[in-house]
Design an enzyme around this catalytic site. Structure first.
Site, PDB file in Angstrom:
ATOM      1  N   PHE A 153       0.909  -1.167  -0.095  1.00 55.57           N
ATOM      2  CA  PHE A 153       0.084   0.120  -0.010  1.00 55.57           C
ATOM      3  C   PHE A 153       0.766   1.211   0.056  1.00 55.57           C
ATOM      4  CE2 PHE A 153       0.809  -0.190   4.587  1.00 55.57           C
ATOM      5  CZ  PHE A 153       0.938   1.248   4.848  1.00 55.57           C
ATOM      6  N   LYS A 177      -1.111  -6.725  -9.305  1.00 57.48           N
ATOM      7  CA  LYS A 177      -2.048  -6.973  -8.364  1.00 57.48           C
ATOM      8  C   LYS A 177      -1.704  -5.934  -7.202  1.00 57.48           C
ATOM      9  CE  LYS A 177      -3.018  -8.054  -4.507  1.00 57.48           C
ATOM     10  NZ  LYS A 177      -3.429  -7.303  -3.656  1.00 57.48           N
ATOM     11  N   GLU A 180      -4.873  -3.794  -2.054  1.00 57.22           N
ATOM     12  CA  GLU A 180      -6.605  -3.385  -2.074  1.00 57.22           C
ATOM     13  C   GLU A 180      -6.897  -2.258  -1.204  1.00 57.22           C
ATOM     14  OE1 GLU A 180      -4.855  -5.838  -0.608  1.00 57.22           O
ATOM     15  OE2 GLU A 180      -5.893  -7.098   0.890  1.00 57.22           O
ATOM     16  N   SER A 230       5.249  -7.080   3.331  1.00 56.36           N
ATOM     17  CA  SER A 230       5.852  -7.235   4.769  1.00 56.36           C
ATOM     18  C   SER A 230       6.660  -8.587   4.527  1.00 56.36           C
ATOM     19  CB  SER A 230       4.730  -7.457   5.529  1.00 56.36           C
ATOM     20  OG  SER A 230       3.688  -8.489   5.371  1.00 56.36           O
ATOM     21  N   CYS A 285       9.437   1.968   3.312  1.00 58.72           N
ATOM     22  CA  CYS A 285      10.300   0.695   3.749  1.00 58.72           C
ATOM     23  C   CYS A 285      11.803   1.268   3.952  1.00 58.72           C
ATOM     24  CB  CYS A 285      10.286  -0.327   2.565  1.00 58.72           C
ATOM     25  SG  CYS A 285      10.896   0.514   0.911  1.00 58.72           S
ATOM     26  N   GLU A 385       9.042  -4.222  13.081  1.00 59.83           N
ATOM     27  CA  GLU A 385       8.898  -3.362  12.097  1.00 59.83           C
ATOM     28  C   GLU A 385       7.544  -2.363  12.327  1.00 59.83           C
ATOM     29  OE1 GLU A 385       7.670  -3.997   7.915  1.00 59.83           O
ATOM     30  OE2 GLU A 385       8.942  -2.387   6.958  1.00 59.83           O
TER      31      GLU A 385
HETATM   32  P1  NAD Z   1       1.424  -6.546   2.964  1.00 61.33           P
HETATM   33  O1  NAD Z   1       2.571  -7.558   3.039  1.00 61.33           O
HETATM   34  O2  NAD Z   1       0.363  -6.763   3.869  1.00 61.33           O
HETATM   35  O3  NAD Z   1       0.705  -6.701   1.361  1.00 61.33           O
HETATM   36  C1  NAD Z   1       1.488  -6.759   0.570  1.00 61.33           C
HETATM   37  C2  NAD Z   1       0.758  -7.284  -0.889  1.00 61.33           C
HETATM   38  O4  NAD Z   1       0.534  -8.799  -0.310  1.00 61.33           O
HETATM   39  C3  NAD Z   1      -0.590  -6.611  -1.083  1.00 61.33           C
HETATM   40  O5  NAD Z   1      -0.738  -6.453  -2.496  1.00 61.33           O
HETATM   41  C4  NAD Z   1      -1.606  -7.605  -0.324  1.00 61.33           C
HETATM   42  O6  NAD Z   1      -2.604  -7.570  -0.919  1.00 61.33           O
HETATM   43  C5  NAD Z   1      -0.971  -9.040  -0.327  1.00 61.33           C
HETATM   44  N1  NAD Z   1      -1.141  -9.935   0.739  1.00 61.33           N
HETATM   45  C6  NAD Z   1      -1.489  -9.342   2.030  1.00 61.33           C
HETATM   46  N2  NAD Z   1      -1.711 -10.431   2.802  1.00 61.33           N
HETATM   47  C7  NAD Z   1      -1.553 -11.594   2.165  1.00 61.33           C
HETATM   48  C8  NAD Z   1      -1.517 -12.894   2.409  1.00 61.33           C
HETATM   49  N3  NAD Z   1      -2.142 -13.411   3.582  1.00 61.33           N
HETATM   50  N4  NAD Z   1      -1.224 -13.917   1.318  1.00 61.33           N
HETATM   51  C9  NAD Z   1      -1.114 -13.297   0.089  1.00 61.33           C
HETATM   52  N5  NAD Z   1      -1.129 -12.045  -0.236  1.00 61.33           N
HETATM   53  C10 NAD Z   1      -1.289 -11.055   0.799  1.00 61.33           C
HETATM   54  O7  NAD Z   1       2.269  -5.279   3.004  1.00 61.33           O
HETATM   55  P2  NAD Z   1       1.366  -3.857   3.051  1.00 61.33           P
HETATM   56  O8  NAD Z   1       1.038  -3.411   4.419  1.00 61.33           O
HETATM   57  O9  NAD Z   1       0.656  -3.563   2.151  1.00 61.33           O
HETATM   58  O10 NAD Z   1       3.058  -2.766   2.730  1.00 61.33           O
HETATM   59  C11 NAD Z   1       3.747  -2.382   3.861  1.00 61.33           C
HETATM   60  C12 NAD Z   1       5.052  -3.298   4.147  1.00 61.33           C
HETATM   61  O11 NAD Z   1       5.718  -3.584   2.651  1.00 61.33           O
HETATM   62  C13 NAD Z   1       6.138  -3.224   4.991  1.00 61.33           C
HETATM   63  O12 NAD Z   1       6.474  -4.168   5.577  1.00 61.33           O
HETATM   64  C14 NAD Z   1       7.234  -2.584   4.198  1.00 61.33           C
HETATM   65  O13 NAD Z   1       8.522  -2.496   4.795  1.00 61.33           O
HETATM   66  C15 NAD Z   1       7.121  -3.439   3.064  1.00 61.33           C
HETATM   67  N6  NAD Z   1       7.783  -2.802   1.848  1.00 61.33           N
HETATM   68  C16 NAD Z   1       8.931  -3.055   1.422  1.00 61.33           C
HETATM   69  C17 NAD Z   1       9.557  -2.635   0.446  1.00 61.33           C
HETATM   70  C18 NAD Z   1      10.785  -3.068  -0.067  1.00 61.33           C
HETATM   71  O14 NAD Z   1      11.430  -2.430  -0.969  1.00 61.33           O
HETATM   72  N7  NAD Z   1      11.651  -3.666   0.756  1.00 61.33           N
HETATM   73  C19 NAD Z   1       9.013  -1.615  -0.288  1.00 61.33           C
HETATM   74  C20 NAD Z   1       7.773  -1.107   0.300  1.00 61.33           C
HETATM   75  C21 NAD Z   1       7.116  -1.524   1.105  1.00 61.33           C
END
Ligand code: NAD
Length: 500
Positions: A153, A177, A180, A230, A285, A385
């Site tokens: 997000f 994808k 959401e 994450s 991040c 985090e």
């Molecule tokens: P998230 O892991 O909750 O979601 C990321 C994606 O995974 C979304 O598209 C979501 O729909 C999907 N998702 C969520 N739960 C799922 C599940 N159980 N099974 C399969 N898919 C699932 O992350 P977020 O809250 O949207 O974003 C924040 C996180 O992203 C933080 O941990 C941040 O550090 C990380 N991030 C990392 C980088 C990097 O470059 N390393 C960059 C941006 C964000």
């Protein structure tokens, strides 16, 4: 721009799709704290339709000349540059970050598009003449087919743009994808691609939750997956996609430390800590979440950071504010819960962001900048985090103690050192076990011509995002060995071919 005002549709085969009886999820305006719209959540039928249309579009896109593909990329680049403010407004409305920050996100994505516009150079193969008598060898890089990009997000435009420019330039068909929580930026970019002349089906947007993600990870026609999110989900995506025979890069979470040496310019360090700690409400991040102060500077540094926090204006990102709300009420509550944990664990809360006055609606998902000093390294405030505007300070006695602390962490995304000592900065680059390092630069996100990725639990897989590694990820190599017929080389020989 979307087809109906009440739902955010998928974008399949070049048009918006709202399936009959679809599952949906609310999309909030976090500064107002209200549901702004609803996003469709894909089921099996939409996953199949998305993959099928991408698969159908791939052969013609792959066959198009580099010059024609390049012309479309340039048009997309020009449209995006001209209409950045439109996209920034969409990002701010759904994510909450202030408009200037949203425009900055688009600018960083544009860098990656710029790089991809040089596709003729990036897709060049190699040629060796006369490797054996009368034999030449050349290599080519070919696209993979249908590739999926699953994004978080916090950067609804930039993170998809870390991947799709190279994927499309290389001749693949892409399915994004998006998160959401803020799905509209991807849809807007899909419409922009169409305006730029990209054939239908080459860029698809499939909205959804775990069902959509699992559908893509398991689909036999999806060849590669780029994931950002994450760490637990990144690890899951990496394992599932790998087990299904896909190429995968999965970027995870972070806990970025900023090491401040006693000789550092403390004003510069305090500015950097505030900018990198509280920009985008800490939902980056590459945010700095821990300042590691090498004594005797901690008291002075904490005081200068606190002074700067007092001048920050929190509120609706559409107004002239420095920091916006958090993404959801649930996330805000989780982040503010860490302030209680800090107090319980014996840390000192220097600035408490709860109950802050804001320039925005009372129901917005607010939490002000929070500064916590003397954070014990066993506390969850230090180890988790948090992904919000909570900046921790840990005090250490020496450079060595600071580096050992950074290297002991499970993440290795970004880090920074603040010092005026070139030798110390050079040593830090050698000593630290982190993928992206800033020297007097707090958020060292590499420019589009390099590649982005952390170490340890911040990246699963061996390829980083964008730059040369991005083109490598989205292509596979062929090596062709050629000999033109020469009657003098005829005859039977069952021995293993040797080069002469
Ligand atoms: P998230 O892991 O909750 O979601 C990321 C994606 O995974 C979304 O598209 C979501 O729909 C999907 N998702 C969520 N739960 C799922 C599940 N159980 N099974 C399969 N898919 C699932 O992350 P977020 O809250 O949207 O974003 C924040 C996180 O992203 C933080 O941990 C941040 O550090 C990380 N991030 C990392 C980088 C990097 O470059 N390393 C960059 C941006 C964000």
């Amino acid at each position: 721009m979307s087809a109906t005002p009440s739902y955010v549709p998928h974008w399949i085969a070049g048009k918006p799709e709202i399936p009959e009886g679809t599952r949906t999820a609310p999309v909030y305006d976090p500064a107002l704290g209200v549901v702004a719209t609803w996003v469709c959540l894909a089921g099996n039928a939409e996953i199949e339709a998305a993959v099928a249309s991408a698969k159908a579009a791939f052969p013609a896109w792959r066959a198009l000349s580099l010059a024609r593909r390049q012309a479309i990329l340039f048009r997309f680049r020009e449209l995006l540059a001209a209409r950045t403010s439109e996209l920034a407004a969409i990002i701010t409305a759904e994510h909450g970050k202030v408009l200037s920050d949203a425009a900055g996100e688009v600018a960083r994505g544009l860098e990656v598009v710029d790089y991809a516009c040089g596709l003729a150079e990036h897709l060049k193969g190699e040629f060796s003449q006369g490797v054996s008598t009368g034999v030449d060898v050349h290599s080519v890089r070919e696209p993979l087919g249908v590739v999926a990009i699953i994004s978080p997000f916090n950067f609804p435009a930039m993170v998809p743009m870390w991947f799709f420019p190279a994927a499309i330039a290389a001749g693949n068909a892409v399915i994004v994808k998006p998160s959401e929580k803020d799905p509209s930026a991807s849809l807007w970019m899909a419409e922009l691609w169409q305006e730029a002349g990209l054939p239908d089906g080459v860029f698809t947007v499939l909205h959804g939750d775990k069902v959509a993600v699992d559908g893509l990870l398991e689909h036999p026609d999806v060849r590669a997956v780029s994931f950002v999110g994450s760490t637990p989900i990144a690890e899951y995506v990496y394992r599932t996609a790998s087990a299904n025979g896909k190429r995968v890069q999965a970027l995870g979470g972070a806990k970025n430390h900023m090491l401040v040496l006693p000789d550092a310019d403390l004003d510069l360090a305090a500015d950097a800590a505030v900018n990198a700690g509280f920009g985008s409400a800490g939902e980056r991040c590459m945010a700095i979440s821990v300042v590691v102060a090498v004594e005797p500077v901690a008291d002075e540094l904490v005081s200068r950071i606190a002074q700067r926090i007092a001048g920050l204006k929190v509120g609706d990102g559409r107004r002239a504010c420095d920091m916006g709300p958090l993404i959801t009420a649930q996330h805000r509550d989780k982040v503010s819960g860490y302030i209680d944990v800090a107090l319980a664990d014996g840390a000192t809360v220097v600035v408490d962001g709860r109950g802050i006055e804001v320039d925005g609606a009372s129901d917005g998902f607010w939490l002000g900048p929070t500064l916590v000093d003397h954070v014990p390294t066993g506390s969850a405030v230090y180890t988790d985090e948090i992904f919000g505007p909570v900046l921790s300070v840990v005090r250490v006695a020496s450079y060595e103690e600071g580096v050992a602390l950074i290297n002991a962490g499970r993440y290795g995304n970004g880090t920074a050192i603040f010092t005026n000592d070139g030798g110390a900065a050079r040593q830090f680059q050698l000593d630290v076990q982190v993928g992206m390092i800033g020297v007097n630069v707090p958020i060292p996100v590499p420019v589009g011509s390099f590649s982005f990725g952390g170490w340890k639990d911040s990246l699963f897989g061996d390829t980083r995002a964008y730059g040369a590694e991005g083109f490598r990820f989205f292509t596979q190599q062929k090596v062709v060995t050629t000999r033109w017929l020469d009657p003098s080389h005829g005859g039977i020989n069952l021995g293993f071919p040797q080069n002469h």
